[in-house]
Design a protein around this motif. Structure first.
Motif, PDB file in Angstrom:
ATOM      1  N   LEU A 117       0.828  -1.201   0.000  1.00  0.00           N
ATOM      2  CA  LEU A 117       0.000   0.000   0.000  1.00  0.00           C
ATOM      3  C   LEU A 117       0.866   1.256   0.000  1.00  0.00           C
ATOM      4  CD1 LEU A 117      -2.732   1.407   0.173  1.00  0.00           C
ATOM      5  CD2 LEU A 117      -2.650   1.118   2.651  1.00  0.00           C
ATOM      6  N   MET A 118       1.894   1.265   0.801  1.00  0.00           N
ATOM      7  CA  MET A 118       2.778   2.435   0.857  1.00  0.00           C
ATOM      8  C   MET A 118       3.427   2.694  -0.501  1.00  0.00           C
ATOM      9  SD  MET A 118       4.552   1.748   4.589  1.00  0.00           S
ATOM     10  CE  MET A 118       5.837   2.964   4.308  1.00  0.00           C
TER      11      MET A 118
ATOM     12  N   VAL B  12      -8.842  -7.727  -0.931  1.00  0.00           N
ATOM     13  CA  VAL B  12      -8.170  -6.433  -0.841  1.00  0.00           C
ATOM     14  C   VAL B  12      -7.991  -5.824  -2.233  1.00  0.00           C
ATOM     15  CG1 VAL B  12      -7.019  -6.775   1.363  1.00  0.00           C
ATOM     16  CG2 VAL B  12      -5.923  -7.608  -0.723  1.00  0.00           C
ATOM     17  N   GLY B  13      -8.838  -6.261  -3.169  1.00  0.00           N
ATOM     18  CA  GLY B  13      -8.853  -5.650  -4.486  1.00  0.00           C
ATOM     19  C   GLY B  13      -7.762  -6.104  -5.430  1.00  0.00           C
TER      20      GLY B  13
ATOM     21  N   GLN C 152      -8.106   1.667  -1.347  1.00  0.00           N
ATOM     22  CA  GLN C 152      -9.062   1.834  -0.252  1.00  0.00           C
ATOM     23  C   GLN C 152      -9.321   0.502   0.453  1.00  0.00           C
ATOM     24  OE1 GLN C 152     -12.578   3.565  -1.976  1.00  0.00           O
ATOM     25  NE2 GLN C 152     -11.507   5.429  -2.663  1.00  0.00           N
ATOM     26  N   ARG C 153      -9.415  -0.568  -0.331  1.00  0.00           N
ATOM     27  CA  ARG C 153      -9.662  -1.892   0.257  1.00  0.00           C
ATOM     28  C   ARG C 153      -8.470  -2.342   1.097  1.00  0.00           C
ATOM     29  NH1 ARG C 153     -13.178  -5.749  -3.888  1.00  0.00           N
ATOM     30  NH2 ARG C 153     -14.841  -4.229  -4.256  1.00  0.00           N
ATOM     31  N   MET C 154      -7.277  -2.086   0.609  1.00  0.00           N
ATOM     32  CA  MET C 154      -6.083  -2.452   1.364  1.00  0.00           C
ATOM     33  C   MET C 154      -6.026  -1.687   2.684  1.00  0.00           C
ATOM     34  SD  MET C 154      -3.512  -2.479  -1.930  1.00  0.00           S
ATOM     35  CE  MET C 154      -2.008  -2.936  -1.114  1.00  0.00           C
TER      36      MET C 154
ATOM     37  N   ARG D 298     -16.354  -3.522   0.735  1.00  0.00           N
ATOM     38  CA  ARG D 298     -17.046  -3.611  -0.554  1.00  0.00           C
ATOM     39  C   ARG D 298     -17.256  -2.200  -1.081  1.00  0.00           C
ATOM     40  NH1 ARG D 298     -19.947  -8.011  -1.955  1.00  0.00           N
ATOM     41  NH2 ARG D 298     -19.975  -6.954  -3.970  1.00  0.00           N
ATOM     42  N   ASN D 299     -16.509  -1.830  -2.100  1.00  0.00           N
ATOM     43  CA  ASN D 299     -16.652  -0.493  -2.675  1.00  0.00           C
ATOM     44  C   ASN D 299     -16.733  -0.564  -4.196  1.00  0.00           C
ATOM     45  OD1 ASN D 299     -14.029  -1.268  -3.145  1.00  0.00           O
ATOM     46  ND2 ASN D 299     -13.104   0.662  -2.473  1.00  0.00           N
TER      47      ASN D 299
END
Length: 802
Positions: free
Chosen positions: A552-553, A621-622, A788-790, A801-802
């Protein structure tokens, strides 16, 4: 029987415990006869069907109904629902004679001595000589149940107290009677540990045996301290007696709600009515507040309310806590205090407990007042409930989920210092503890030259704990300087006999650069100097996946080249592991997710613990699996088609559904059903024995003339198959099951699993499939909704869930 094998069993009593004990026997492959009484009248459904009382379906109703319910119980008693077929229903009037064909009979009827004695009289008439006969009683005397039976019966009779639920609770107390054959006790101990996967302790024939004797005492003194000093709420007591003291999150009152207040009162009364008048008896006298709650039917979860009650509020479900003074419920409050904060900040159970009892606030005082009584009581019961302090410690860890048993806790907080504090406060410390300290001992356990020693009160000396070769401790091996290589994330440990073990030990065993580096180094080292390698560890979970925080970073900083390098390193490391010159056996346990699964897939064999929750969960996590997971599953499908000549598309469609829905197995056997494990992979019931079993499997592969896994090409379904997969995903989107972002991920996954835009039937290389994985993964990392999921998973611990 006792050549170490029980081939068939019978369980008498099909209630909650009886049916679930039968289920666990079925779990490990033991065909089991489940018997119960004959109904005295027809049910409404039976009457509607026109059945009569003499119909076998009616006469076997209780047992048959119990077996049917196994599939509906949560958590599931069976490793796989199909295992219910290993249980045969029957009744005590028509089928008791069938116990002549079993090796082990387990009585699990009502806790009433007369009922049990009557049943054992009948059992003796039909059981064959040498049959093991046990009672699952939680506290009735073994000798009292065996009274009046033959010498042969008494020799083969003992207590086997499973803790509820039998599949999940590790503790099994074996309780010999006065005339039980000692060799039978040891044989049963080995069998129940190795085959049933249990942690076995030997208890004496005393009220409530070990676990429930000390556990019940601890819960009662907690309640009494709460009432004696006043002012403590249910939430405050649970905050003190939970993880802050190395106990489970359910602490005191949530535990009572889970157990059921009626059950707890019965267990406490069992001790109260069997011990002599005095201070101990008064502790086991049921407090009035518990009696009042039981009269109101506030029994805990089974009745919908107990010390806590869940209600629907404006913000969704709310948990209310009971005020024991007014018996009113109110929204629970989160306690705050210096000692609670200190315990929370401390690392490890030892430091948490020290922090909790050494504070100056009211929470620290409560913690100490409870702990000192439990420690003294445990010491006072040595010799009465068990001769072994280790068995007492193990009973509390395995049966009540304590991180440390009472004597381990005493060592952790400082034996000498804590005894001085107890005596200064006027407590009577057992004479043997004072003699033990006077002899110069400062702990109940010690290690020397890799061996463990425990206090033996009968001799006043330390006694070496017998080493069991089938139980391998990686910690002990590291203490014996058996580390071959190591870094912050993993170590290669010499198991002996030419086998090494690669152990992950990063935080949560998440896979990062350090673990990948050690995997690569280990493959080289084992290739040069060992017969083969085991991948295993003894952490809480095998591996929760890759390091999402790092990904993510890098994604937020748009370091795409760095992410590409991370995935390439992961893939090349797994590829190297798969094509190792020496055999590799993976032994996962508990949570094994995402990258953890991908670290097992390259192994020649996976020996999963029965309680392994195994799955490729990257979609949550997408992302998609990109450490070789997609490639491995596709390659296995390709190999199956090559052997059977069947159509490849159904295999790929099933993989697409499994990975696309981030399915996780509910057991090692379920991982086979989902297709994560191969038909050749195996499931081991005992986690304690799993590394030994994996080591033996490595040696077996090495001795059979091991050849490295060949670089086979992979047949793919191509663009035509991809269209089939994407069409299915689009249908789910139109039905409202998928969001726009879900659909994007599904299309990327379909592209990879299908082998890209090539003609159906094309043969591609492993590297080609890995490149597809990496490209899809990298593109998804750039999606804001994936980021966003992560972030949500890292902060909330659940999928968004997005």
């Amino acid at each position: 029987m006792m050549n170490g094998t029980i081939r068939k069993a019978a369980v008498i009593g099909s209630g909650i415990m009886g049916s679930q004990i039968a289920a666990h026997l079925a779990n490990v492959g033991i065909p089991t006869l489940l018997l119960d009484i004959v109904p005295k009248e027809l049910s409404e459904e039976e009457a509607r069907k026109g059945l009569a009382l003499d119909n076998p379906a009616v006469r076997n109703r209780y047992a048959a109904s119990a077996i049917a319910k196994l599939a509906k119980i949560k958590p599931a008693p069976l490793y796989d629902p199909s295992f219910a077929s290993r249980i045969t229903p029957g009744n005590l009037e028509d089928d008791l004679s069938q116990i002549a064909h079993v090796d082990w009979i387990i009585e699990v009827v009502v806790e009433n001595l007369d009922v049990k004695k009557s049943l054992f009289e009948k059992i003796e008439q039909y059981s064959k000589p040498g049959t093991i006969i046990t009672s699952n009683t939680s506290g009735i005397s073994i000798d009292a149940m065996a009274e009046g039976r033959s010498a042969e019966f008494q020799k083969q009779f003992l207590g086997t107290h499973f803790f509820n639920p039998p599949r999940y609770m590790k503790l099994l107390e074996l309780v010999p009677g006065e005339h039980t054959d000692p060799e039978l006790v040891q044989s049963m101990k080995q069998f129940c540990e190795r085959v049933l996967g249990k942690g076995v302790v030997i208890a004496k024939d005393t009220p409530n045996f070990i676990g429930n004797r000390i556990g019940t005492y601890g819960l009662l003194v907690t309640l009494q301290e709460m009432q004696k000093n006043g002012g403590y709420t249910v939430e405050e007591v649970d905050a003190v007696t939970g993880p802050a003291m190395g106990r489970p999150k359910s602490a005191t009152f949530r535990t009572l709600d889970l157990v059921g207040l009626d059950t707890f009162i019965h267990v406490a009364d069992n001790v109260f009515h069997q011990i002599e008048e005095g201070a101990e008896k008064e502790v086991f006298r049921t407090p009035e507040v518990l009696k009042g709650m039981a009269q109101r039917k506030w029994l805990g979860e089974k009745s919908g309310q107990g010390f806590y009650r869940k209600v629907k509020g404006e913000k969704g479900n709310e948990i209310l806590a009971l005020n024991l003074e007014t018996l009113d419920y109110a929204v629970q409050q989160k306690p705050k205090g210096a000692s609670l904060e200190a315990a929370k900040a401390a690392k490890g159970t030892t430091e948490k407990t020290k922090a909790m009892i050494s504070g100056k606030d009211r929470y620290a005082q409560l913690a100490w007042n409870i702990l000192k009584q439990v420690l003294i009581y445990s010491a006072d019961k040595v010799g009465e409930i068990s001769d072994s302090i280790q068995d007492i410690d193990d009973a509390m860890k395995w049966g009540f989920s304590w991180d440390l048993g009472p004597f381990e806790t005493w060592d952790a907080i400082g034996l000498v210092r804590s005894v001085e504090r107890m005596e200064a406060e006027g407590l009577l410390v057992p004479a043997w503890v004072k003699s033990w300290i006077a002899a110069g001992n400062t702990s109940f356990y010690k290690k020397d030259s890799g061996s463990l020693y425990t206090a033996n009160i009968s001799t006043g000396q330390f006694k070496e704990v017998k080493h069991v070769p089938e139980i391998i401790s990686l910690r002990n091996l590291k203490e014996q300087n058996k580390i071959v290589k190591g870094n912050s994330g993993a170590s290669l440990i010499d198991l002996g006999d030419g086998v090494a073990c690669l152990e992950f030990h990063s935080p949560n065993n998440a896979i990062g650069e350090d673990i990948l580096s050690m995997i690569s180094q280990s493959v080289d080292e084992v290739g040069r100097n060992f017969e083969g390698m085991v991948i295993a560890n003894q952490g809480k979970n095998f591996c929760v996946g890759a390091n999402i925080m790092l990904l993510l970073m890098e994604a937020q900083d748009e370091e795409w080249d760095e992410i590409d390098n991370i995935i390439h390193t992961f893939q090349s490391t797994m590829f190297k592991l798969k094509h190792s010159l020496k055999p590799v056996v993976a032994s996962p346990h508990k949570m094994c997710l995402g990258g953890g699964v991908e670290a097992c897939m390259p192994a020649d064999l996976v020996l999963a613990n029965a309680e392994t929750y195994y799955g490729l969960v990257e979609v949550g996590v997408g992302l998609i699996p990109a450490g070789g997971g997609c490639k491995e599953l596709t390659q296995r499908a390709s190999q199956s088609v090559k052997l059977t000549g069947s159509d490849l598309q159904p295999y790929i469609t099933q993989i697409f559904e499994t990975v696309g829905m981030a399915k996780v197995s509910t057991s090692g056997h379920d991982a086979k059903r989902l297709g994560y494990l191969r038909a050749t992979d195996r499931v081991v019931a005992s986690q304690d024995h799993s590394i030994y079993e994996a080591k033996q499997a490595v040696l077996g592969l090495a001795r059979s003339g091991y050849e490295p896994i060949p670089h086979d090409k992979i047949q793919v379904v191509g663009s035509e198959g991809k269209a089939v997969l994407q069409l299915g995903a689009l249908g789910m989107k139109q039905s409202g099951y998928l969001s726009d972002h879900d659909l994007l991920i599904a299309k990327k996954l379909a592209h990879v699993l299908a082998g890209g835009d090539v003609p159906a039937g094309t043969l591609v290389t492993e590297q080609y499939m890995l490149d597809l994985e990496r490209e899809a993964f990298l593109s998804l990392c750039g999606e804001p909704k994936t980021q966003q999921r992560m972030q949500h998973m890292l902060t909330k611990g659940k999928a968004l869930r997005n």
